[in-house]
Motif scaffolding. Structure first.
Motif, short mmCIF file in Angstrom:
data_model
loop_
_atom_site.label_atom_id
_atom_site.label_comp_id
_atom_site.label_asym_id
_atom_site.label_seq_id
_atom_site.Cartn_x
_atom_site.Cartn_y
_atom_site.Cartn_z
N LEU A 156 2.19 5.73 0.38
CA LEU A 156 1.88 5.57 1.80
C LEU A 156 2.92 6.36 2.59
O LEU A 156 4.12 6.04 2.54
N THR A 157 2.48 7.39 3.28
CA THR A 157 3.42 8.29 3.95
C THR A 157 3.51 8.07 5.46
O THR A 157 4.53 8.40 6.07
N ALA A 158 2.47 7.58 6.08
CA ALA A 158 2.51 7.40 7.55
C ALA A 158 1.43 6.44 8.01
O ALA A 158 0.45 6.18 7.30
N ILE A 159 1.64 5.93 9.20
CA ILE A 159 0.64 5.14 9.92
C ILE A 159 0.34 5.89 11.21
O ILE A 159 1.27 6.25 11.95
N THR A 160 -0.92 6.15 11.47
CA THR A 160 -1.28 6.88 12.68
C THR A 160 -2.07 5.96 13.62
O THR A 160 -2.87 5.13 13.17
N LEU A 161 -1.83 6.15 14.90
CA LEU A 161 -2.48 5.36 15.95
C LEU A 161 -3.23 6.32 16.85
O LEU A 161 -2.61 7.19 17.47
N PRO A 162 -4.56 6.21 16.95
CA PRO A 162 -5.32 7.16 17.76
C PRO A 162 -4.98 7.04 19.24
O PRO A 162 -4.61 5.97 19.73
N GLN A 163 -5.11 8.16 19.94
CA GLN A 163 -4.79 8.18 21.36
C GLN A 163 -5.60 7.15 22.13
O GLN A 163 -5.11 6.54 23.09
N SER A 164 -6.84 6.91 21.71
CA SER A 164 -7.70 5.95 22.40
C SER A 164 -7.17 4.52 22.33
O SER A 164 -7.54 3.68 23.16
#
Length: 272
Positions: A156-164
């Motif tokens: 697991l390299t990252a957690i991304t959060l969408p702009q929306s």
């Protein structure tokens, strides 16, 4: 026993492919290891690419080795207040300085404090292995207690959060047998956007009330368009039919359901 601490992701992926056990903050791994860690160990904490918070055109990217203290002290949008509140309530200061967000997700405890705030942010996890990287919604990543969708050889390299999902304001509330240093009986996160005093968007998530934390889409739909005070009237134990709490040493299933409803009311009011 091999103990490896590479400084590049490429090196880490190669070691992971050999079956090394992943170590980040160690706040879950070490307590369960007994006198010593078994097998070959891959320490990810020397890889700069896995730590930090960056803003891009598509949203926020949080490195998997970003610590709770990093999160708590960062300047972030109001939508991430719940995640920062959770970061301030994970163990004591020593745990917050060492423990990582990625480790919290991979440990996959039903009571993982990081999960409800991230679910309310439509979080996506980035998984990287020898075949490249893939993305998976957090809701699909944690498949059960202590179980994830990590494939063999992946990190697991990252957690991304969408702009929306970076709109509105959020809040995190947890209930335990005491105020601090406690495993949750129930915990919730709410993210709310208002337009002319009415809820134009909301995301509600509950943890410690089932095998995995979950969103409440039906309840979210019910309170859409209501004022916050009207929404509170709709948040009842009966409306939490998506939950499947259990009886255990910390609480009964019925108490957990009642508590979750009350915590959600508090979180919605705070977020609004």
């Amino acid at each position: 026993m091999l103990f490896a601490r590479p400084d590049t992701l490429t090196q880490a992926i190669a070691l992971r492919a050999q079956g090394c056990r992943v170590l980040a903050g160690g706040t879950d791994l070490y307590p369960g290891a007994g006198d010593q860690l078994s097998g070959d160990v891959l320490d990810l904490t020397a890889i700069p690419a896995l730590r930090g918070i960056t803003q891009g055109a598509d949203g926020l990217r949080i490195g998997a080795c970003t610590t709770w203290s990093d999160l708590a002290e960062a300047t972030l949008p109001p939508a991430l207040i719940a995640l920062q509140q959770a970061a301030q309530q994970v163990g004591g200061r020593q745990v917050q300085n060492a423990g990582t967000l990625g480790g919290n997700l991979c440990n996959a405890s039903p009571a993982a404090d990081g999960v409800p705030p991230l679910l309310a942010l439509d979080a996506v996890v980035e998984l990287t292995g020898s075949n490249g990287a893939r993305s998976l919604p957090l809701a699909a990543f944690i498949t059960g207690p202590r179980r994830t969708a990590l494939a063999q050889g992946e990190i697991l390299t990252a957690i991304t959060l969408p702009q929306s999902a970076l709109t509105g304001r959020s809040a995190f509330v947890k209930l335990g047998a005491r105020a601090h240093l406690v495993i949750s009986i129930a915990m919730v996160a709410a993210r709310v956007s208002l337009e002319q005093g009415r809820i134009s968007h909301c995301a509600l998530a509950v943890g410690s009330c089932g095998p995995v934390a979950c969103r409440l889409p039906r309840l979210e739909a019910v309170i859409l368009g209501l004022t916050p005070s009207q929404a509170l009237e709709q948040i009842t134990p009966a409306a939490l039919d998506a939950l499947s709490p259990i009886d255990d040493i910390r609480a009964t299933a019925a108490y957990r359901r009642e508590a979750a409803a009350e915590l959600l009311r508090r979180a919605v009011l705070e977020a609004a």
